[in-house]
Design a protein around this motif. Structure first.
Motif, mmCIF file in Angstrom:
data_model
loop_
_atom_site.group_PDB
_atom_site.id
_atom_site.type_symbol
_atom_site.label_atom_id
_atom_site.label_comp_id
_atom_site.label_asym_id
_atom_site.label_seq_id
_atom_site.Cartn_x
_atom_site.Cartn_y
_atom_site.Cartn_z
ATOM 1 N N PHE A 88 -0.060 -1.285 -2.882
ATOM 2 C CA PHE A 88 -0.585 -2.569 -3.356
ATOM 3 C C PHE A 88 -1.860 -2.953 -2.600
ATOM 4 C CE2 PHE A 88 -0.890 -7.172 -2.855
ATOM 5 C CZ PHE A 88 -0.909 -7.589 -4.171
ATOM 6 N N TYR A 89 -1.806 -2.886 -1.286
ATOM 7 C CA TYR A 89 -2.965 -3.316 -0.500
ATOM 8 C C TYR A 89 -4.135 -2.337 -0.615
ATOM 9 C CZ TYR A 89 -0.216 -7.030 1.624
ATOM 10 O OH TYR A 89 0.538 -8.163 1.825
ATOM 11 N N SER A 90 -3.848 -1.051 -0.695
ATOM 12 C CA SER A 90 -4.941 -0.080 -0.832
ATOM 13 C C SER A 90 -5.589 -0.185 -2.204
ATOM 14 C CB SER A 90 -4.420 1.340 -0.592
ATOM 15 O OG SER A 90 -3.462 1.708 -1.568
ATOM 16 N N ALA A 91 -4.791 -0.415 -3.258
ATOM 17 C CA ALA A 91 -5.361 -0.582 -4.595
ATOM 18 C C ALA A 91 -6.216 -1.840 -4.668
ATOM 19 C CB ALA A 91 -4.249 -0.631 -5.639
ATOM 20 N N THR A 92 -5.753 -2.919 -4.058
ATOM 21 C CA THR A 92 -6.519 -4.171 -4.051
ATOM 22 C C THR A 92 -7.832 -4.010 -3.302
ATOM 23 O OG1 THR A 92 -4.447 -5.428 -4.131
ATOM 24 C CG2 THR A 92 -6.427 -6.612 -3.456
ATOM 25 N N LEU A 118 0.818 2.841 9.313
ATOM 26 C CA LEU A 118 0.544 2.316 7.980
ATOM 27 C C LEU A 118 -0.905 1.884 7.821
ATOM 28 C CD1 LEU A 118 3.766 0.226 7.181
ATOM 29 C CD2 LEU A 118 3.153 2.519 6.394
ATOM 30 N N PHE A 119 -1.527 1.413 8.909
ATOM 31 C CA PHE A 119 -2.928 0.988 8.824
ATOM 32 C C PHE A 119 -3.843 2.172 8.504
ATOM 33 C CE2 PHE A 119 -7.032 0.169 10.988
ATOM 34 C CZ PHE A 119 -7.462 -0.889 10.202
ATOM 35 N N LEU A 160 -6.121 2.864 5.115
ATOM 36 C CA LEU A 160 -7.546 3.189 5.108
ATOM 37 C C LEU A 160 -7.821 4.468 4.316
ATOM 38 C CD1 LEU A 160 -8.619 2.424 8.797
ATOM 39 C CD2 LEU A 160 -9.166 1.102 6.749
ATOM 40 N N ALA A 161 -6.987 5.479 4.520
ATOM 41 C CA ALA A 161 -7.179 6.737 3.808
ATOM 42 C C ALA A 161 -6.997 6.566 2.304
ATOM 43 C CB ALA A 161 -6.207 7.786 4.348
ATOM 44 N N HIS A 162 -5.963 5.841 1.906
ATOM 45 C CA HIS A 162 -5.720 5.630 0.479
ATOM 46 C C HIS A 162 -6.781 4.735 -0.147
ATOM 47 C CE1 HIS A 162 -1.154 6.742 0.582
ATOM 48 N NE2 HIS A 162 -1.961 7.744 0.908
ATOM 49 N N THR A 163 -7.316 3.794 0.621
ATOM 50 C CA THR A 163 -8.407 2.959 0.113
ATOM 51 C C THR A 163 -9.647 3.804 -0.143
ATOM 52 O OG1 THR A 163 -7.569 1.019 1.291
ATOM 53 C CG2 THR A 163 -9.871 0.978 0.609
ATOM 54 N N GLY A 188 7.459 6.198 12.107
ATOM 55 C CA GLY A 188 7.766 4.895 11.528
ATOM 56 C C GLY A 188 6.893 4.521 10.361
ATOM 57 N N ALA A 189 6.012 5.428 9.920
ATOM 58 C CA ALA A 189 5.107 5.132 8.802
ATOM 59 C C ALA A 189 5.250 6.187 7.707
ATOM 60 C CB ALA A 189 3.660 5.077 9.300
ATOM 61 N N THR A 190 6.454 6.682 7.523
ATOM 62 C CA THR A 190 6.698 7.701 6.508
ATOM 63 C C THR A 190 6.746 7.058 5.136
ATOM 64 O OG1 THR A 190 8.008 8.970 8.092
ATOM 65 C CG2 THR A 190 8.239 9.538 5.774
ATOM 66 N N THR A 191 5.876 7.512 4.242
ATOM 67 C CA THR A 191 5.857 6.983 2.884
ATOM 68 C C THR A 191 6.880 7.714 2.024
ATOM 69 O OG1 THR A 191 4.074 8.505 2.286
ATOM 70 C CG2 THR A 191 3.438 6.313 3.049
#
Length: 265
Positions: free
Chosen positions: A66-70, A133-134, A138-141, A215-218
């Protein structure tokens, strides 16, 4: 449509949807072994909701997507305006190439580049302090920005610039023209770009595997790791739930568009 075209269409649809149908059927399999049918059961759906690790991965993936798409769409709007409306300027080709480079760059190369960037930034500035997650966001954005820019800029190129020029002649400011005229016209492209970036983020394995940390496993990484140890029926249940949500969303979108087309006619 001739007989050959109909046959090829049927083969193509069967190739796409028969594996999905098999996946849905085996999500109701009683046996823990997905290759052995032991009768119908819905117990794996109950165990799916009780699997805190898998459900946490689902929530993390949805949040990051959601946040990367936005963020991707927000940046893509300004990039598209610069590419389409700014005219010729020094470095325009380089700017366009840098924006769209992830489209043709292999995911492994892009993931390695992002990893090296984050490591160098941590050593030089102390940010980011850790991969999590941060860094995934950034990578997905970065990836979603390229795709969203292509979609939005294509729609912006088709827009008649005389509409904006008429608004300027009537005394409207640049901000008013952009928010009251340009944005509503390109809104469908913005929505399409957001959905595309959201899907790319939700589906990504390679980039996330490079830049994620403990702790950031998607969800894709979680599913990929579990599949390597043997396919669990819970994975089939999860995939069935995703198919159901996507199907309901698609039917709802079709219904709204169908109503609008009938109203317009």
């Amino acid at each position: 449509m001739n007989k050959f075209s109909k046959t090829m269409l049927a083969v193509g649809l069967a190739f796409l949807y028969i594996p999905m149908l098999i996946l849905v059927i085996y999500s109701f399999n009683e046996s823990r072994l997905v290759t052995v049918w032991a009768g119908w059961s819905t117990k794996w759906y109950g165990e799916l909701w009780q699997d805190k690790q898998l459900m946490a991965a689902v929530w993390r993936s949805l949040t990051v997507a959601f946040y990367s798409a936005t963020a991707s769409v927000f940046l893509a709007i300004f990039a598209s305006v610069v590419m389409v409306r700014a005219g010729k300027f020094r470095g325009r080709t380089l700017f366009s190439g840098l924006i769209t480079a992830p489209l043709v760059m292999p995911d492994v190369l892009l993931g390695l580049a992002m990893l090296l960037l984050f490591v160098s930034s941590t050593q030089a500035f102390g940010v980011p302090t850790e991969r999590g997650l941060f860094t995934v966001w950034l990578a997905h954005t970065t990836l979603g920005l390229a795709y969203a820019t292509v979609v939005i800029s294509s729609r912006l190129k088709e827009m008649d610039p005389r509409i904006e020029e008429a608004a300027f002649d009537l005394g409207a400011s640049a901000l008013t023209v952009f928010t009251r005229i340009t944005m509503p016209i390109i809104a469908p492209a913005i929505g399409a770009g957001w959905l595309l970036a959201f899907t790319l983020s939700l589906d990504d394995v390679v980039l996330a595997s490079f830049v994620s940390g403990p702790g950031a496993t998607t969800l894709p990484i979680e599913v990929f790791s579990s599949v390597r140890m043997g396919v669990s029926p819970m994975v089939n249940a999860l995939a069935t739930m995703i198919l159901l949500v996507v199907s309901l969303f698609t039917m709802a979108a079709w219904y709204v568009l169908h109503k609008q087309s009938k109203r317009a006619s």
